[in-house]
Design an enzyme around this catalytic site. Structure first.
Site, PDB file in Angstrom:
ATOM      1  N   ASP A 219       0.843  -1.231  -0.071  1.00  0.00           N
ATOM      2  CA  ASP A 219       0.031  -0.098  -0.087  1.00  0.00           C
ATOM      3  C   ASP A 219       1.059   1.177   0.118  1.00  0.00           C
ATOM      4  O   ASP A 219       2.107   1.319   0.242  1.00  0.00           O
ATOM      5  CB  ASP A 219      -0.640  -0.066   1.371  1.00  0.00           C
ATOM      6  CG  ASP A 219      -0.019  -0.002   2.583  1.00  0.00           C
ATOM      7  OD1 ASP A 219       0.398  -1.051   2.783  1.00  0.00           O
ATOM      8  OD2 ASP A 219       0.504   1.136   3.253  1.00  0.00           O
ATOM      9  N   ASP A 221       1.405   4.469   2.070  1.00  0.00           N
ATOM     10  CA  ASP A 221       1.282   4.766   3.531  1.00  0.00           C
ATOM     11  C   ASP A 221       0.320   6.107   3.423  1.00  0.00           C
ATOM     12  O   ASP A 221      -0.117   6.636   2.534  1.00  0.00           O
ATOM     13  CB  ASP A 221       2.598   5.041   4.280  1.00  0.00           C
ATOM     14  CG  ASP A 221       2.480   4.720   5.956  1.00  0.00           C
ATOM     15  OD1 ASP A 221       1.851   3.808   6.008  1.00  0.00           O
ATOM     16  OD2 ASP A 221       2.957   5.577   6.345  1.00  0.00           O
TER      17      ASP A 221
END
Ligand SMILES: [Zn+2]
Length: 279
Positions: A219, A221
């Site tokens: 992902d 952040d």
């Protein structure tokens, strides 16, 4: 080792012989299947039990010891992992090179979800973990270059899409960063954020083992992306999607790891009196 508290309990073994391993992998539970001729070993350490019994088997013709970092049923959150026991257990089985796959967040545009990265620097922002085997006296371990360059090179040779370099910041967890923390980390020029890379690297260095992370970016952040921040389900989903690829890189790396003899990960301690034992 016989008679010491650090010895292996061989009563669990069918063969009566303690299996040995040259290469260690500390990783997710999804990595079990890549070991053939797997055998389970209960290792006692002065630091308690490792996250799970160590599984020793063969990958690409090399002897490999595997520890699931978070335990068999993912019962250890990042701040409660028995890091010292895990590294000690591997070393006591003969391991001198440790591969450390993990999931991380990306902080900067150089990386994107789905990337595999082997960083070359580390910032340790953990604060609840015991980061050392030194408990009395003084041994100051050199960690300017926290990771083994030989292993990092082998990851990149195994899969040219593996990105090399960058800085991994390790936060205490288990919570993700706030948006402000994340923006701050990115502004420092740091590349990746994770929760388990420390104290693993320093402990491996203390035990004179080569160690290098293989980080899967799951992902971007909180502060690095628009939207809601990090979602745990997305992290697990992306990790599952990339598991096979990660396994392949690890297996190919294991098959072509160079001889660790003479690597600075170990030679820093040549001729030194250390303030702790190495199993
Ligand atoms: Zn090394």
């Amino acid at each position: 080792m016989t008679g010491q508290t650090t010895g292996l309990d061989t009563t669990e073994l069918n063969t009566g012989q303690t299996p040995r391993a040259e290469i260690g992998v500390i990783g997710g539970t999804g990595l079990y299947e890549f070991l053939t001729d797997a055998e389970e070993v209960q290792v006692e350490t002065p630091y308690g039990d490792p996250s799970a019994p160590v599984t020793v088997g063969t990958v690409a013709g090399r002897s490999v010891a595997f520890v699931p970092r978070h335990g068999r049923s993912h019962q250890y959150p990042p701040h409660a992992i028995p890091y010292r026991a895990n590294l000690w257990a591997l070393r006591s089985l003969g391991v001198t090179q440790v591969l450390s796959p993990s999931a991380v967040g990306g902080l900067r545009p150089e990386v994107a979800p789905g990337d595999l990265v082997t960083p070359d620097q580390l910032v340790d922002r953990t604060w609840r973990r015991i980061p050392s085997y030194v408990e009395r006296g003084a041994t100051h371990v050199p960690l300017a270059d926290p990771y083994c360059a030989r292993i990092a090179k082998t990851y990149a040779a195994a899969d040219p899409s593996v990105k090399t370099g960058g800085t991994l910041i390790v936060i205490e967890g288990p919570r993700f960063s706030t948006r402000a923390e994340s923006i701050h980390h990115a502004a420092q020029g740091w590349t990746l954020v994770g929760m388990t890379g420390a104290p693993e690297a320093a402990l491996a260095r203390e035990l004179r083992m080569c160690y290098a992370p293989l980080c899967l970016v799951t992902d971007m952040d909180a502060g690095a992306a628009e939207g809601e921040g990090v979602d745990e389900d997305d992290v697990y989903a992306l990790f599952a999607e990339n598991l096979e690829r990660m396994r392949t890189v690890l297996a190919d790396t294991i098959g072509s790891l160079p001889d660790p003899a003479g690597c600075s990960c170990s030679s820093w301690a040549d001729g030194k009196q250390l303030a702790y034992d190495i199993p």
